[in-house]
Design a protein around this motif. Structure first.
Motif, short mmCIF file in Angstrom:
data_model
loop_
_atom_site.label_atom_id
_atom_site.label_comp_id
_atom_site.label_asym_id
_atom_site.label_seq_id
_atom_site.Cartn_x
_atom_site.Cartn_y
_atom_site.Cartn_z
N UNK A 108 42.76 47.14 35.57
CA UNK A 108 44.20 47.27 35.30
C UNK A 108 44.74 46.16 34.41
N UNK B 101 36.89 57.04 39.76
CA UNK B 101 37.65 56.31 38.74
C UNK B 101 37.34 54.83 38.88
N UNK C 10 46.25 43.64 35.31
CA UNK C 10 47.58 43.25 35.78
C UNK C 10 47.57 41.81 36.27
N UNK C 11 48.70 41.37 36.84
CA UNK C 11 48.81 39.97 37.26
C UNK C 11 47.88 39.64 38.43
N UNK C 12 47.47 40.67 39.19
CA UNK C 12 46.59 40.44 40.33
C UNK C 12 45.11 40.47 39.92
N UNK D 42 43.48 43.19 39.22
CA UNK D 42 42.93 44.29 40.01
C UNK D 42 41.94 45.13 39.22
N UNK D 43 40.82 45.45 39.85
CA UNK D 43 39.88 46.43 39.31
C UNK D 43 39.79 47.54 40.34
N UNK D 44 40.26 48.72 39.96
CA UNK D 44 40.25 49.86 40.87
C UNK D 44 38.90 50.55 40.77
N UNK E 12 38.61 53.69 26.29
CA UNK E 12 39.69 52.96 26.97
C UNK E 12 39.06 52.07 28.04
N UNK E 13 39.91 51.34 28.77
CA UNK E 13 39.34 50.44 29.78
C UNK E 13 39.27 51.10 31.16
N UNK E 14 38.91 52.40 31.17
CA UNK E 14 38.67 53.09 32.43
C UNK E 14 37.52 54.08 32.25
N UNK F 6 45.34 47.70 44.40
CA UNK F 6 44.14 47.82 45.24
C UNK F 6 44.45 47.54 46.71
N UNK G 187 50.54 32.79 41.94
CA UNK G 187 51.46 33.28 40.91
C UNK G 187 52.88 32.90 41.26
N UNK H 74 48.33 34.56 46.42
CA UNK H 74 48.18 34.62 44.96
C UNK H 74 48.77 33.35 44.35
N UNK I 224 38.77 51.37 36.96
CA UNK I 224 39.83 51.02 36.02
C UNK I 224 40.15 49.53 36.15
#
Lengths: 228, 147
Positions: A144, A140, A146-148, A150-152, A96-98, B77, B60, B58, A142
């Motif tokens: 994500x 972890x 998402x629209x931001x 984000x990489x956790x 998976x991507x995490x 984050x 967006x 952002x 991850x």
């Protein structure tokens, strides 16, 4: 402060098990006729066990789960005192991507009793209790998506917890000083974890965090050193 | 006939035992739900036209038209986020704070993110009420926005 119905059930289960062990031990003693002189009745030995299941994982699934587990025991007549130490690394999310990694050590200590005191071929059937403790790091990473964007990337180190185990096992001599056998563990009463941002999934020595009770299994090969 | 019935029963039982996809049981939501009301009579606004709805820093634009309510994503984050609701006459600001907890709901799903303790930090809407401070699929509305 208040005991829940579940806690009471577990306590009742522990109490029943202790009573069973005591009564079986008493039965074993009452069945022992005075065939052996008093002076020869004491035997003391040391045993080192290595868990073959942990070692096997290092060979077959080293990327996902690796580690080792050893058990040292002092054997005094039918009584045993076990000290166990192990290390475990679990990695999840490779498909998976995490990437989740849990890495740590655990200790267990506790007594056991051999119900087959008079078996002459080294056969043992044991019941016991353990106090166990685990200290570990987990992390972890991850993406994500998402629209931001984000990489956790988060780590929580030095997490620790403790629990109790009810154990039972069988072992037998397969050589003059070599023994082989298994231990089944019922893990209960785990202390909740205090996590700030990352809840662990795997607890080394215990199993999954979201299970309050776990069952474990070890398959040991041991080296017996008689001391008396 | 009997064989066909047996196969049918077998197929139905296999389908019946099919496990629910674990990931669908995850209760967490990555979006907060905001609904809009008229401050004068507390009646839900049915259609809102914005030039843009953008989070701070952002590039967006989430919405230009909102019908009654909208889903707003939170940044996993960070623990604060600000939205600007742009209209021809004025811009509305809404700044929120929240806490985040990460965990694996199941190793076969993407990691789960729990947003909780949602609070309004600053706004120039007439009133904003937090009616659900956890982003959970069981909680239909998180914010009621009055203006």
């Amino acid at each position: 402060m208040f005991l829940t119905f579940k806690s009471l059930s577990i306590l009742r289960y522990i109490f029943s098990t202790i009573l069973l062990v005591i009564s079986l031990a008493g039965l074993a003693q009452s069945q022992a006729p005075d065939l052996m002189p008093e002076a020869d009745s004491t035997s003391i030995a040391f045993r080192l066990n290595v868990d073959f299941i942990s070692l096997g994982r290092n060979v077959f699934v080293p990327a996902q789960k690796s580690g080792f587990e050893v058990q040292t025991s002092i054997l005094f007549n039918q009584f045993r005192l076990h000290f166990e130490y192990g290390a475990q690394r679990m990695e999840r999310g490779t498909n998976y991507n995490y990437t989740y990694i849990s890495n740590g050590q655990f200790l267990r200590i506790g007594p056991a009793i051999n119900l087959l005191k008079n078996a002459t071929d080294g056969l043992e059937m044991t019941f016991g209790l353990r106090y166990a403790q685990s200290t570990f790091d987990n992390s972890l990473r991850y993406d994500t998506q998402d629209v931001f964007g984000s990489v956790i990337s988060i780590e929580e180190n030095n997490q620790n917890t403790r629990w109790m185990e009810l154990t039972t096992g069988l072992s037998a001599k397969i050589g003059k000083r070599i023994t082989m056998g298994y231990t089944v563990r019922y893990k209960i009463q785990r202390k909740p974890l205090n996590s700030d941002q990352l809840l662990p999934y795997d607890i080394p020595g215990f199993g999954r965090r979201d299970d309050s009770n776990e069952v474990g299994f070890n398959y040991y090969i041991g080296w017996l050193i008689p001391l008396k | 006939m009997k064989t066909r019935n047996l196969v049918l029963i077998l197929l139905i039982s296999i389908w019946g035992c099919n496990e629910i996809e674990q990931c669908q049981l995850d209760p967490n939501s990555e979006f907060l739900v905001g609904t809009f009301y008229n401050i004068k009579d507390s009646v839900a606004r049915d259609t809102l036209v914005f030039n843009a709805v953008v989070p701070s820093n952002q590039p967006l634009n989430f919405y230009d038209t909102i019908i009654f309510g909208a889903f707003f994503p939170l940044n996993p984050t960070d623990t604060t986020i600000s939205y600007t609701f742009m209209t021809d006459s004025m811009d509305y600001q809404l700044s929120l704070s929240y806490d985040v907890l990460y965990y694996l709901f199941s190793p076969d799903c993407d990691p789960s993110i729990r947003y909780f303790d949602l609070k309004v930090v600053e706004t120039n809407f007439d009133s904003v009420a937090v009616v659900g401070d956890v982003l959970d699929l069981q909680i239909p509305i998180n914010l009621e926005i009055y203006f």
